[in-house]
Design an enzyme around this catalytic site. Structure first.
Site, PDB file in Angstrom:
ATOM      1  N   TRP A   1       0.815  -1.221   0.000  1.00 29.44           N
ATOM      2  CA  TRP A   1       0.000   0.000   0.000  1.00 29.44           C
ATOM      3  C   TRP A   1       0.844   1.264   0.000  1.00 29.44           C
ATOM      4  O   TRP A   1       0.510   2.239  -0.678  1.00 29.44           O
ATOM      5  CB  TRP A   1      -0.985   0.004   1.176  1.00 29.44           C
ATOM      6  CG  TRP A   1      -2.148  -0.893   0.917  1.00 29.44           C
ATOM      7  CD1 TRP A   1      -2.476  -2.037   1.593  1.00 29.44           C
ATOM      8  CD2 TRP A   1      -3.149  -0.746  -0.117  1.00 29.44           C
ATOM      9  NE1 TRP A   1      -3.611  -2.602   1.043  1.00 29.44           N
ATOM     10  CE2 TRP A   1      -4.035  -1.837   0.000  1.00 29.44           C
ATOM     11  CE3 TRP A   1      -3.367   0.190  -1.133  1.00 29.44           C
ATOM     12  CZ2 TRP A   1      -5.133  -2.007  -0.853  1.00 29.44           C
ATOM     13  CZ3 TRP A   1      -4.456   0.024  -1.985  1.00 29.44           C
ATOM     14  CH2 TRP A   1      -5.325  -1.065  -1.836  1.00 29.44           C
TER      15      TRP A   1
ATOM     16  N   ASP B   1      -0.911   6.790   6.377  1.00 28.80           N
ATOM     17  CA  ASP B   1      -2.057   6.019   5.880  1.00 28.80           C
ATOM     18  C   ASP B   1      -2.416   5.014   6.967  1.00 28.80           C
ATOM     19  O   ASP B   1      -1.810   3.950   7.078  1.00 28.80           O
ATOM     20  CB  ASP B   1      -1.688   5.308   4.573  1.00 28.80           C
ATOM     21  CG  ASP B   1      -2.807   4.381   4.081  1.00 28.80           C
ATOM     22  OD1 ASP B   1      -3.849   4.281   4.765  1.00 28.80           O
ATOM     23  OD2 ASP B   1      -2.632   3.759   3.017  1.00 28.80           O
TER      24      ASP B   1
ATOM     25  N   LYS C   1     -11.992  -0.957   7.091  1.00 30.08           N
ATOM     26  CA  LYS C   1     -11.132  -1.904   7.797  1.00 30.08           C
ATOM     27  C   LYS C   1     -11.489  -1.909   9.284  1.00 30.08           C
ATOM     28  O   LYS C   1     -11.916  -2.893   9.827  1.00 30.08           O
ATOM     29  CB  LYS C   1      -9.651  -1.541   7.639  1.00 30.08           C
ATOM     30  CG  LYS C   1      -9.228  -1.226   6.198  1.00 30.08           C
ATOM     31  CD  LYS C   1      -9.085  -2.476   5.348  1.00 30.08           C
ATOM     32  CE  LYS C   1      -9.018  -2.195   3.855  1.00 30.08           C
ATOM     33  NZ  LYS C   1      -7.865  -1.453   3.394  1.00 30.08           N
TER      34      LYS C   1
HETATM   35  C1  LIG Z   1      -7.360  -0.928   2.031  1.00 28.49           C
HETATM   36  C2  LIG Z   1      -6.253  -0.007   2.060  1.00 28.49           C
HETATM   37  C3  LIG Z   1      -6.132   1.038   1.130  1.00 28.49           C
HETATM   38  C4  LIG Z   1      -7.137   1.243   0.009  1.00 28.49           C
HETATM   39  O1  LIG Z   1      -8.330   1.694   0.519  1.00 28.49           O
HETATM   40  P1  LIG Z   1      -9.534   2.137  -0.428  1.00 28.49           P
HETATM   41  O2  LIG Z   1     -10.515   2.683   0.555  1.00 28.49           O
HETATM   42  O3  LIG Z   1     -10.010   0.912  -1.138  1.00 28.49           O
HETATM   43  O4  LIG Z   1      -9.042   3.151  -1.372  1.00 28.49           O
HETATM   44  C5  LIG Z   1      -5.067   1.890   1.244  1.00 28.49           C
HETATM   45  N1  LIG Z   1      -4.156   1.754   2.226  1.00 28.49           N
HETATM   46  C6  LIG Z   1      -4.229   0.768   3.130  1.00 28.49           C
HETATM   47  C7  LIG Z   1      -3.190   0.653   4.189  1.00 28.49           C
HETATM   48  C8  LIG Z   1      -5.279  -0.144   3.077  1.00 28.49           C
HETATM   49  O5  LIG Z   1      -5.361  -1.124   3.983  1.00 28.49           O
END
Ligand SMILES: *Cc1c(COP(=O)(O)O)cnc(C)c1O
Length: 362
Positions: free
Chosen positions: A103, A174, A198
């Site tokens: 990611w 993030d 998540k």
């Molecule tokens: C799932 C995830 C993403 C992507 O998220 P979206 O909402 O689908 O854009 C980005 N970074 C991390 C760390 C993730 O777990």
């Protein structure tokens, strides 16, 4: 809701049963309005109350200082991969992207459209053990205007538990699969973002926690729906927000507060991941080759020493109600995502199944 399974999906993922029960009870006649929360105006006083309570509860849970804004955005974490550089930069600026896995690398690739990011690799593989360089050894560039990193790599099962220590740098995190899993000191960051699906609620909402003085830091023009200044001035209602996702996230915040907040959930999360890693460590049957200090408490990846057994493991576990254990399509093997909403009992069931499976096939 007796037919619920233990769902180990990485996202969208489980939502607490109590929250679903409340939503079900309120679904057709919310606040005696004869409508569901989905069917009323986002500008109605009833919905505005939901929106501001959700923000208040999130502020309490994370202990967010007053000079930070909380924005409820759209476009997911991937939307923020663009929004961050667009809002914070002018074209010439250089920035640092810490590369710890899938990611954080995706964020780097997106940022290339807007600036000149440095990718700083911190993943290392020493004698078949994967680990991440400690922060003190990150090779930050002197002239970079911000540092972006990802404290939990959802796909790689890797975590950074240190808090940032870089003076005079803007720190962006993030936190999609890390937020609310344990207390953090928000002051150590300038901007935190996280997709909801998540560890918060349903997909559709993206939380941005941003230091107020960073808003409108750029002369660039961003699309209004990704522009922090526009979003902030309109209290996250510049365009119609995903009201149901916002409402449900609010219920999750209340559930978490009632449970005892982040100190409590941290203990539970540790207990859950300890159980699972202990099982993996106990023999050579299951393998996770990540150094202890970087093992994720949210996404536990593992595979069978005998690769032919992976499919069989997935099939048999799902038969008894332990679902969505298949690893990321790129990675293979297994991944047990055990976010806040996964009860301890779910992890105990998984560990018991792993022992049973090992006895059958070892
Ligand atoms: C799932 C995830 C993403 C992507 O998220 P979206 O909402 O689908 O854009 C980005 N970074 C991390 C760390 C993730 O777990």
């Amino acid at each position: 809701m007796n037919n619920r399974v233990y769902n180990f999906s990485a996202g969208p993922s489980m939502i607490p049963k109590d929250v679903l029960c409340t939503a079900k009870k309120e679904l057709t006649n919310w606040k005696k309005l004869g409508s569901s929360v989905m069917e009323i105006s986002h500008r109605s006083k009833e919905f505005m109350a939901v929106a501001s309570e959700a923000e208040q509860d999130l502020r309490e849970l994370l202990n967010i200082p007053d000079d930070y804004k909380v924005l409820f955005c759209q476009g997911g974490a991937r939307g923020q991969f663009s929004a961050v550089p667009m809002n914070l930069l002018d074209t010439t600026q250089k920035v640092d992207y810490i590369n710890s896995g899938y990611w954080s690398n995706c964020a780097f690739i997106e940022a290339k459209k807007y600036c000149i990011p440095n990718s700083i690799l911190i993943k290392q593989n020493i004698n078949e053990k994967i680990s991440l360089l400690p922060m003190s050894q990150w090779r930050i560039n002197k002239n970079s205007s911000y540092i972006h990193y990802c404290p939990n790599e959802t796909m790689d099962g890797l975590s950074i538990y240190e808090e940032p220590i870089f003076n005079n740098k803007i720190i962006i995190g993030d936190f999609s699969s890390y937020i609310l899993s344990r207390p953090i000191n928000v002051k150590n960051y300038d901007l935190i973002y996280a997709g909801a699906q998540k560890n918060i609620g349903p997909a559709g909402i993206t939380i941005v926690i941003i230091k107020e003085k960073l808003i409108n830091n750029s002369s660039r023009k961003s699309p209004s729906i990704l522009d922090y200044k526009v979003i902030s001035e309109h209290n996250s209602m510049f365009n119609t927000p995903p009201t149901f996702a916002w409402y449900l996230s609010g219920l999750v915040f209340k559930w978490l507060k009632k449970l005892g907040g982040l100190k409590k959930i941290e203990k539970i999360n540790k207990k859950k991941s300890d159980l699972l890693y202990k099982k993996i460590n106990s023999s050579d049957f299951y393998i996770n080759n990540i150094d202890d200090k970087n093992r994720s408490q949210m996404n536990v990846i593992f595979h069978l020493a005998e690769p032919k057994l992976n499919e069989c493991f997935l099939k048999e576990s799902s038969k008894i109600g332990l679902t969505a254990l298949r690893g990321h399509r790129i990675k293979g093997g297994m991944r047990a995502s055990i976010y806040n909403s996964m009860p301890l009992e779910g992890v105990i069931s998984l560990v018991e199944f792993m022992s049973y499976f090992e006895n059958q096939y070892a």
